[in-house]
Motif scaffolding. Sequence first.
Motif, mmCIF file in Angstrom:
data_model
loop_
_atom_site.group_PDB
_atom_site.id
_atom_site.type_symbol
_atom_site.label_atom_id
_atom_site.label_comp_id
_atom_site.label_asym_id
_atom_site.label_seq_id
_atom_site.Cartn_x
_atom_site.Cartn_y
_atom_site.Cartn_z
ATOM 1 N N CYS A 1 0.598 -1.285 -0.070
ATOM 2 C CA CYS A 1 -0.053 -0.137 0.111
ATOM 3 C C CYS A 1 0.835 1.117 0.189
ATOM 4 C CB CYS A 1 -0.913 -0.014 1.274
ATOM 5 S SG CYS A 1 -0.184 0.141 2.642
ATOM 6 N N GLY B 1 2.960 2.638 2.297
ATOM 7 C CA GLY B 1 2.635 3.445 3.443
ATOM 8 C C GLY B 1 3.830 3.243 4.352
ATOM 9 N N VAL C 1 -4.598 1.074 9.295
ATOM 10 C CA VAL C 1 -4.175 1.875 8.003
ATOM 11 C C VAL C 1 -4.966 3.032 7.922
ATOM 12 C CG1 VAL C 1 -3.729 2.109 5.483
ATOM 13 C CG2 VAL C 1 -3.618 -0.252 6.650
ATOM 14 N N SER D 1 -4.861 7.901 7.215
ATOM 15 C CA SER D 1 -4.417 8.736 6.536
ATOM 16 C C SER D 1 -4.663 10.141 7.190
ATOM 17 C CB SER D 1 -5.034 8.748 4.971
ATOM 18 O OG SER D 1 -4.580 9.908 4.161
ATOM 19 N N ILE E 1 -0.140 1.983 9.721
ATOM 20 C CA ILE E 1 0.757 2.387 8.468
ATOM 21 C C ILE E 1 -0.053 3.571 8.114
ATOM 22 C CG2 ILE E 1 0.892 1.858 6.048
ATOM 23 C CD1 ILE E 1 0.921 -1.370 6.970
ATOM 24 N N ASP E 2 0.506 4.497 7.925
ATOM 25 C CA ASP E 2 0.152 6.010 7.366
ATOM 26 C C ASP E 2 0.330 6.135 5.922
ATOM 27 O OD1 ASP E 2 -0.789 8.688 7.485
ATOM 28 O OD2 ASP E 2 1.157 9.315 7.437
ATOM 29 N N VAL E 3 -0.746 6.449 5.172
ATOM 30 C CA VAL E 3 -0.708 6.539 3.568
ATOM 31 C C VAL E 3 -1.236 7.923 3.403
ATOM 32 C CG1 VAL E 3 -0.907 4.024 3.353
ATOM 33 C CG2 VAL E 3 -3.174 5.413 3.527
ATOM 34 N N THR F 1 -6.322 6.638 1.758
ATOM 35 C CA THR F 1 -6.630 5.225 2.154
ATOM 36 C C THR F 1 -7.137 4.607 1.158
ATOM 37 O OG1 THR F 1 -8.532 6.040 3.191
ATOM 38 C CG2 THR F 1 -6.626 5.541 4.816
ATOM 39 N N ALA G 1 -4.440 3.637 -1.352
ATOM 40 C CA ALA G 1 -3.492 2.691 -0.987
ATOM 41 C C ALA G 1 -4.272 1.257 -1.066
ATOM 42 C CB ALA G 1 -3.185 2.937 0.556
#
Length: 182
Positions: free
Chosen positions: A15, A17, A73, A75, A88-90, A93, A96
Amino acid sequence: MNMNTWSIRDLAAACQGRLKFGAMPPVGGELEPVGRIVADLNELRSGDVYWELGGRQRPFAEEAFARGALGIVVSGRHVEPWAGKFAIDVDCTKQALERAAHAARRDFCGQVIVVSGTPFQSETAQFLESVCGITPRMCHGSKAHDPQLSAMLHLLNTDSLDDAVVCELPALSLAEILKQST
Protein backbone atom coordinates in the motif's frame (compact mmCIF):
# COMPACT_ATOMS: atom_id res chain seq x y z
CA MET A 1 2.07 -14.17 -2.15
CA ASN A 2 -1.50 -13.47 -1.16
CA MET A 3 -3.06 -11.76 1.80
CA ASN A 4 -3.03 -14.86 4.00
CA THR A 5 0.76 -15.03 3.77
CA TRP A 6 1.53 -11.31 3.92
CA SER A 7 3.59 -9.94 6.74
CA ILE A 8 3.22 -6.45 8.18
CA ARG A 9 6.16 -5.39 5.99
CA ASP A 10 4.49 -6.85 2.87
CA LEU A 11 1.27 -4.96 3.60
CA ALA A 12 3.11 -1.67 4.17
CA ALA A 13 5.01 -2.15 0.89
CA ALA A 14 1.88 -3.11 -1.08
CA CYS A 15 0.00 0.00 0.00
CA GLN A 16 3.13 2.20 -0.12
CA GLY A 17 2.67 3.31 3.46
CA ARG A 18 4.87 4.41 6.33
CA LEU A 19 5.01 1.73 9.03
CA LYS A 20 5.14 2.57 12.72
CA PHE A 21 5.16 0.17 15.66
CA GLY A 22 3.90 0.72 19.19
CA ALA A 23 6.31 0.97 22.13
CA MET A 24 6.73 -2.78 21.80
CA PRO A 25 6.38 -4.23 18.28
CA PRO A 26 4.30 -7.34 17.57
CA VAL A 27 6.08 -10.58 18.46
CA GLY A 28 7.22 -11.20 14.87
CA GLY A 29 8.14 -7.57 14.21
CA GLU A 30 7.88 -6.64 10.53
CA LEU A 31 7.53 -10.33 9.65
CA GLU A 32 4.44 -10.88 11.81
CA PRO A 33 1.67 -12.26 9.58
CA VAL A 34 -1.40 -10.06 9.18
CA GLY A 35 -4.94 -11.31 9.57
CA ARG A 36 -8.04 -10.21 7.72
CA ILE A 37 -8.39 -6.65 6.51
CA VAL A 38 -11.67 -4.96 7.38
CA ALA A 39 -13.08 -1.46 6.98
CA ASP A 40 -16.10 -1.92 9.23
CA LEU A 41 -15.62 -2.06 13.00
CA ASN A 42 -18.64 -4.36 13.27
CA GLU A 43 -16.70 -6.99 11.27
CA LEU A 44 -13.47 -6.60 13.26
CA ARG A 45 -12.05 -9.61 15.11
CA SER A 46 -8.95 -9.85 17.22
CA GLY A 47 -5.82 -9.88 15.05
CA ASP A 48 -7.44 -8.14 12.07
CA VAL A 49 -6.12 -5.03 10.34
CA TYR A 50 -8.54 -2.10 10.36
CA TRP A 51 -8.48 0.04 7.18
CA GLU A 52 -9.90 3.45 8.01
CA LEU A 53 -11.65 4.74 4.90
CA GLY A 54 -12.40 8.44 4.46
CA GLY A 55 -15.74 10.12 4.83
CA ARG A 56 -16.31 9.12 8.42
CA GLN A 57 -17.58 11.59 11.01
CA ARG A 58 -14.95 10.54 13.53
CA PRO A 59 -11.81 8.43 13.42
CA PHE A 60 -12.18 4.84 14.56
CA ALA A 61 -8.52 3.77 14.73
CA GLU A 62 -8.30 3.94 18.51
CA GLU A 63 -11.54 1.99 18.84
CA ALA A 64 -10.11 -0.64 16.48
CA PHE A 65 -7.13 -1.15 18.81
CA ALA A 66 -9.50 -1.42 21.77
CA ARG A 67 -11.42 -4.14 19.89
CA GLY A 68 -8.25 -6.16 19.25
CA ALA A 69 -6.97 -4.99 15.85
CA LEU A 70 -3.33 -5.93 15.27
CA GLY A 71 -2.87 -2.88 13.08
CA ILE A 72 -4.53 0.00 11.32
CA VAL A 73 -4.15 1.85 8.03
CA VAL A 74 -4.88 5.58 8.29
CA SER A 75 -4.41 8.79 6.36
CA GLY A 76 -4.05 12.44 7.30
CA ARG A 77 -3.52 12.12 11.01
CA HIS A 78 -1.03 10.80 13.53
CA VAL A 79 -2.01 7.65 15.40
CA GLU A 80 0.24 6.23 18.08
CA PRO A 81 0.02 2.42 17.89
CA TRP A 82 -0.55 0.55 21.13
CA ALA A 83 2.10 -1.86 22.43
CA GLY A 84 2.27 -4.96 20.25
CA LYS A 85 0.41 -3.19 17.44
CA PHE A 86 1.24 -1.23 14.30
CA ALA A 87 -0.04 1.63 12.19
CA ILE A 88 0.53 2.29 8.51
CA ASP A 89 0.16 5.91 7.45
CA VAL A 90 -0.72 6.47 3.79
CA ASP A 91 -1.44 9.56 1.72
CA CYS A 92 -4.92 8.34 0.74
CA THR A 93 -6.51 5.20 2.22
CA LYS A 94 -8.66 4.51 -0.86
CA GLN A 95 -5.68 4.72 -3.23
CA ALA A 96 -3.59 2.60 -0.84
CA LEU A 97 -6.39 0.01 -0.79
CA GLU A 98 -6.37 -0.04 -4.60
CA ARG A 99 -2.58 -0.57 -4.63
CA ALA A 100 -2.77 -3.39 -2.08
CA ALA A 101 -5.67 -5.07 -3.93
CA HIS A 102 -3.73 -4.80 -7.19
CA ALA A 103 -0.75 -6.53 -5.54
CA ALA A 104 -3.02 -9.24 -4.10
CA ARG A 105 -4.63 -9.78 -7.52
CA ARG A 106 -1.24 -10.04 -9.20
CA ASP A 107 -0.22 -12.75 -6.72
CA PHE A 108 -3.52 -14.68 -6.69
CA CYS A 109 -3.34 -17.78 -8.89
CA GLY A 110 -7.06 -18.56 -8.95
CA GLN A 111 -9.72 -17.10 -11.20
CA VAL A 112 -11.28 -13.73 -10.44
CA ILE A 113 -14.84 -13.45 -11.68
CA VAL A 114 -16.83 -10.24 -11.57
CA VAL A 115 -20.60 -10.46 -11.77
CA SER A 116 -22.39 -7.22 -12.50
CA GLY A 117 -25.97 -6.43 -11.58
CA THR A 118 -27.22 -9.60 -9.96
CA PRO A 119 -28.59 -9.98 -6.45
CA PHE A 120 -28.50 -13.77 -6.82
CA GLN A 121 -25.05 -14.67 -5.48
CA SER A 122 -25.98 -18.19 -4.35
CA GLU A 123 -27.39 -19.04 -7.79
CA THR A 124 -24.26 -17.57 -9.41
CA ALA A 125 -22.07 -19.71 -7.16
CA GLN A 126 -24.08 -22.84 -8.02
CA PHE A 127 -23.82 -22.05 -11.73
CA LEU A 128 -20.05 -21.58 -11.55
CA GLU A 129 -19.66 -24.78 -9.57
CA SER A 130 -21.76 -26.91 -11.92
CA VAL A 131 -20.79 -25.42 -15.29
CA CYS A 132 -17.21 -24.29 -14.72
CA GLY A 133 -16.20 -26.88 -12.13
CA ILE A 134 -14.86 -24.31 -9.68
CA THR A 135 -15.79 -23.59 -6.09
CA PRO A 136 -15.91 -19.80 -5.81
CA ARG A 137 -15.59 -17.70 -2.70
CA MET A 138 -18.35 -15.11 -2.92
CA CYS A 139 -17.88 -11.45 -2.04
CA HIS A 140 -20.54 -10.31 0.39
CA GLY A 141 -19.99 -6.57 0.51
CA SER A 142 -20.23 -4.60 3.69
CA LYS A 143 -22.91 -1.95 3.95
CA ALA A 144 -20.26 0.43 5.32
CA HIS A 145 -18.67 1.15 1.94
CA ASP A 146 -19.31 0.92 -1.76
CA PRO A 147 -19.24 -2.34 -3.78
CA GLN A 148 -15.87 -1.58 -5.43
CA LEU A 149 -14.24 -1.14 -2.02
CA SER A 150 -15.93 -4.33 -0.81
CA ALA A 151 -14.52 -6.20 -3.81
CA MET A 152 -11.00 -4.90 -3.10
CA LEU A 153 -11.24 -5.91 0.56
CA HIS A 154 -12.57 -9.32 -0.46
CA LEU A 155 -9.66 -9.86 -2.82
CA LEU A 156 -7.21 -8.94 -0.06
CA ASN A 157 -8.76 -11.57 2.20
CA THR A 158 -8.86 -14.34 -0.39
CA ASP A 159 -7.06 -17.57 0.49
CA SER A 160 -4.45 -18.89 -1.93
CA LEU A 161 -6.21 -22.28 -1.87
CA ASP A 162 -9.41 -20.84 -3.30
CA ASP A 163 -10.16 -21.87 -6.90
CA ALA A 164 -11.82 -18.58 -7.63
CA VAL A 165 -13.13 -15.42 -6.08
CA VAL A 166 -16.40 -13.92 -7.26
CA CYS A 167 -17.13 -10.24 -6.71
CA GLU A 168 -20.49 -8.68 -7.37
CA LEU A 169 -20.54 -5.11 -8.64
CA PRO A 170 -23.56 -2.97 -9.43
CA ALA A 171 -24.95 -3.00 -12.94
CA LEU A 172 -23.13 -0.61 -15.24
CA SER A 173 -24.00 0.80 -18.61
CA LEU A 174 -21.81 -0.16 -21.56
CA ALA A 175 -20.26 3.35 -21.48
CA GLU A 176 -19.37 2.95 -17.77
CA ILE A 177 -17.83 -0.49 -18.38
CA LEU A 178 -15.72 0.82 -21.27
CA LYS A 179 -14.63 3.83 -19.22
CA GLN A 180 -13.53 1.64 -16.26
CA SER A 181 -11.66 -0.82 -18.47
CA THR A 182 -9.31 1.85 -19.85
